[in-house]
Design a protein around this motif. Structure first.
Motif, PDB file in Angstrom:
ATOM      1  N   THR A 349      12.420  16.794 -25.598  1.00 44.10           N
ATOM      2  CA  THR A 349      11.479  16.010 -26.407  1.00 44.10           C
ATOM      3  C   THR A 349      10.286  15.504 -25.601  1.00 44.10           C
ATOM      4  N   SER A 350      10.333  15.611 -24.282  1.00 40.62           N
ATOM      5  CA  SER A 350       9.166  15.218 -23.484  1.00 40.62           C
ATOM      6  C   SER A 350       7.996  16.173 -23.703  1.00 40.62           C
ATOM      7  N   ASP A 351       8.287  17.357 -24.225  1.00 40.31           N
ATOM      8  CA  ASP A 351       7.253  18.311 -24.618  1.00 40.31           C
ATOM      9  C   ASP A 351       6.828  17.938 -26.043  1.00 40.31           C
ATOM     10  N   PRO A 352       5.556  17.565 -26.237  1.00 46.36           N
ATOM     11  CA  PRO A 352       5.112  17.127 -27.571  1.00 46.36           C
ATOM     12  C   PRO A 352       5.418  18.123 -28.688  1.00 46.36           C
ATOM     13  N   GLU A 353       5.473  19.399 -28.351  1.00 45.30           N
ATOM     14  CA  GLU A 353       5.761  20.402 -29.384  1.00 45.30           C
ATOM     15  C   GLU A 353       7.202  20.349 -29.861  1.00 45.30           C
TER      16      GLU A 353
END
Length: 510
Positions: A349-353
Motif C-alpha cells: 500500500t505504500s505504492d499509491p497505485e
C-alpha cells in the motif's frame, strides 16, 4: 504384492539396500550365480518391490535446499534476507559463488540419487534374471521402467541448473565420468529417449490409481517428463504431441479447489502426475517421513493450533508477482500463493497505485493461522504452507506429513497451449480451450485468440513458486528483462549456476 504403505517404514533398510547392491552383484558373479545365505534372495520375487521403493526413497528424500535453489532466481520468488545464508540471497541476485556449500550439496544430492536409482534398477534386473512366472517378469520390466522415469526426472533438474552435466546410465561410474559432460541439448534428448524406452512398460493409469505403489509414476508421468525435456529443446511439436496425448487420455482433471490442492485434501488428486510422497502415518509420535518445509514458512506466526512450529523465512513471493496478480484481478490464486504479513501489506500500500487493497489481502489464512511480522521476509509461500489445523494431532513440525507436488495437469494444459502458440499443431483442442480450462477453475474470465504472452502470463499466475517453472521459461524465451527486476540485472551469462568448486577439484569438468 506388498503395498507401499506396508514397506515405506523400511526406508532405512532401503538406504542400506541401495548401498550394498554393487557388492551383492559382485558376489553373485563370483559365486557363478549362486547366492550365499547372507545375500539378497533374488529368487523371492515378492521382494522385488523393495529396491523399487529404494529408488523412490532416493527421489522423495530431497534436501530442503533443492527446491529452494531450483526456484529462487525467478521473478516470482525472492530469497529471505537478514539470514545466515548470504550466498543464497546473492544467488537470487545472480551473484554466484561456486564455493557456496549449497551448490555442491545439491550436486551431490542429485547425483547420489541417480546412483541409488540405477542401483535399484540393476537389482530389479537381478530379480528378473531368477524370475519364472510371466507376471514377475512383467513386473520387473515395469519397475525398471519406473526407475528410468525417476532417473530422467533427476537428470532433468540437474541440467536445468547447470546446463552441461554427466549422464549416468550404469553403476560403472568411472566409465560414465570418462564420457565427459554432455551438452544440455544432449541431456534433454537423452531424457526424452529414456522416457520412450520406459513408456511401453509403465501402467496406463493415473498415479492415484495405483494399488501397489500409491502415487507412483505411470506412463503419464513419463509423458510429462518427456514434454518438459522437449520444451527445453524448443521442440514444440513434440510438446504438443505428448501433452495432447495426456489430455486426450481423459484421465486427468483440475482439482476443483485451488487452495486445497496444495494442502492435504489435494494429495494424490486426479490433477497430480508426479508427487513426492510423505507421511507421519496419522500417529502423534514415532516414525515419520517428512520433507523439511520450514525454509518456506514464516519465522513468526500465531497458529490456530497452539504449539505448531514456525518456519525459517527463506523463500518469499516477490512484490512483482503480487502486483502482477492484483493487476489481473486474481483472488483465489493470489490468496493461495501468498501468505501476507502486516509489514508486507504496508509495503504494497505504500505504492499509491495499490493504496487500497481487496479485503482478501490479509495476514490471516482462511484456516485461522495468523502471519506475524518477522525480519527475513514480508511474505511467505502459501503453496508450501500446511494449515496448522491439518497437522496430525501431536505433530508440530511445519508442514508435517505434507506431500510435495512436482508436475500437475494445469502445467500440461499450459505447455500444450504454449506449443500451439509457438506454431505446433494440436490434437487435443485449441490453445484457448487449454488456457480457459485453467482460468475457469479459479473464476477468471475466458480469453480468446490467446498469444504466447498470454500463455506466459497464465503460467506465471498458475505455477509461481513451483520448481522454478517461471525462471526456466524466461531464460528459454530469452526474456531477460523480466528477470531484471527490483534492482537486479540479468544477462545470458547468468542462466546456469557455476560448477561447484569441490566438483571441479574432483571431476573432469570443463
Amino acid at each position: 504384492m506388498k503395498n507401499i504403505n506396508q514397506v515405506i517404514k523400511q526406508l532405512a533398510l532401503m538406504l542400506a539396500l541401495c548401498m550394498v547392491v554393487f557388492s551383492c552383484t559382485d558376489k553373485l558373479e563370483e559365486n557363478d550365480g549362486q547366492l550365499a545365505a547372507d545375500d539378497l534372495d533374488f529368487t523371492n520375487s515378492e521382494d522385488m518391490v523393495l529396491p523399487l521403493i529404494g529408488g523412490y526413497s532416493a527421489v522423495y528424500s530431497r534436501g530442503w535446499e533443492d527446491p529452494l535453489l531450483i526456484g529462487v532466481r525467478g521473478d516470482d520468488v525472492n530469497a529471505g534476507g537478514l539470514g545466515d545464508q548470504p550466498q543464497f540471497a546473492d544467488t537470487d541476485l545472480f551473484i554466484y559463488d561456486n564455493g557456496f556449500w549449497m551448490y555442491n550439496q545439491i550436486w551431490e544430492n542429485f547425483y547420489g540419487d541417480i546412483v541409488r536409482i540405477i542401483s535399484s534398477r540393476e537389482t530389479i534386473q537381478s530379480y528378473k534374471d531368477f524370475a519364472v512366472e510371466e507376471d514377475d517378469l512383467d513386473r520387473a520390466d515395469q519397475y525398471m521402467a519406473e526407475c528410468k522415469v525417476l532417473s530422467g526426472f533427476t537428470h532433468f533438474q540437474m541440467s536445468r541448473l547447470w546446463g552441461d552435466i554427466f549422464i549416468i546410465e550404469s553403476s560403472n561410474i568411472s566409465a560414465e565420468l570418462e564420457n565427459g559432460v554432455k551438452t544440455k541439448a544432449e541431456v534433454m534428448q537423452y531424457i526424452s529417449d529414456l522416457m520412450d524406452e520406459a513408456i511401453p512398460f509403465l501402467l496406463d493409469a493415473r498415479p492415484n490409481e495405483r494399488q501397489d505403489v500409491s502415487g507412483g509414476v505411470t506412463k503419464y508421468t513419463a509423458l510429462a517428463i518427456k514434454a518438459l525435456a522437449n520444451l527445453e529443446l524448443e521442440n514444440y511439436q513434440a510438446v504438443a504431441d505428448v501433452t495432447g496425448e495426456i489430455i486426450n487420455s481423459g484421465k486427468f482433471n483440475l482439482y476443483p479447489d485451488y487452495y486445497q490442492l496444495f494442502k492435504k485434501p489435494g494429495e494424490r488428486s486426479n490433477e497430480n502426475l508426479f508427487e513426492l510422497q510423505f507421511s507421519d502415518y496419522g500417529t502423534e509420535s514415532g516414525a515419520a517421513n517428512n520433507h523439511l518445509y520450514a525454509p518456506f514458512g514464516p519465522s513468526s506466526w500465531t497458529p490456530a493450533v497452539e504449539g505448531a512450529s514456525s518456519g525459517w523465512g527463506f523463500y518469499e513471493p516477490s512484490l512483482k508477482f503480487i502486483k502482477f496478480m492484483l493487476d489481473r484481478g486474481e483472488t483465489t490464486r493470489l490468496s493461495t500463493s501468498v501468505n501476507f504479513t502486516p509489514r508486507g501489506i504496508d509495503e504494497i500500500t505504500s505504492d499509491p497505485e495499490y493504496a487500497t487493497l481487496p479485503s482478501f489481502v490479509t495476514n490471516v489464512s482462511e484456516d485461522g493461522d495468523v502471519f506475524n511480522d518477522y525480519s527475513r521476509a514480508i511474505f511467505s509461500s502459501g503453496k508450501h504452507y500446511l494449515p496448522s489445523t491439518q497437522l496430525t494431532p501431536g505433530r508440530t513440525d511445519y508442514g508435517s506429513g505434507k506431500n510435495f507436488i512436482v508436475i500437475r495437469y494445469a502445467e500440461i494444459l499450459l505447455m500444450y497451449a504454449e506449443a500451439l502458440t509457438q506454431g505446433a499443431n494440436g490434437t487435443a483442442g485449441t490453445a484457448d480451450q487449454a488456457v480457459n480450462e485453467v482460468r475457469a477453475r479459479v473464476g477468471m474470465s475466458a480469453l480468446s485468440n490467446v498469444t504466447l504472452d498470454d500463455v506466459m502470463d497464465e503460467k506465471f499466475a498458475e505455477l509461481a513458486m513451483e520448481w522454478g517453472v517461471r525462471y526456466f521459461d524466461m531464460i528459454r524465451l530469452n526474456k531477460y528483462d523480466e528477470l531484471s527486476y527490483e534492482g537486479r540485472t540479468f544477462t545470458a551469462e547468468d542462466e546456469y549456476l557455476p560448477y561447484p568448486q569441490a566438483q571441479l577439484d574432483l571431476l573432469p569438468l570443463e
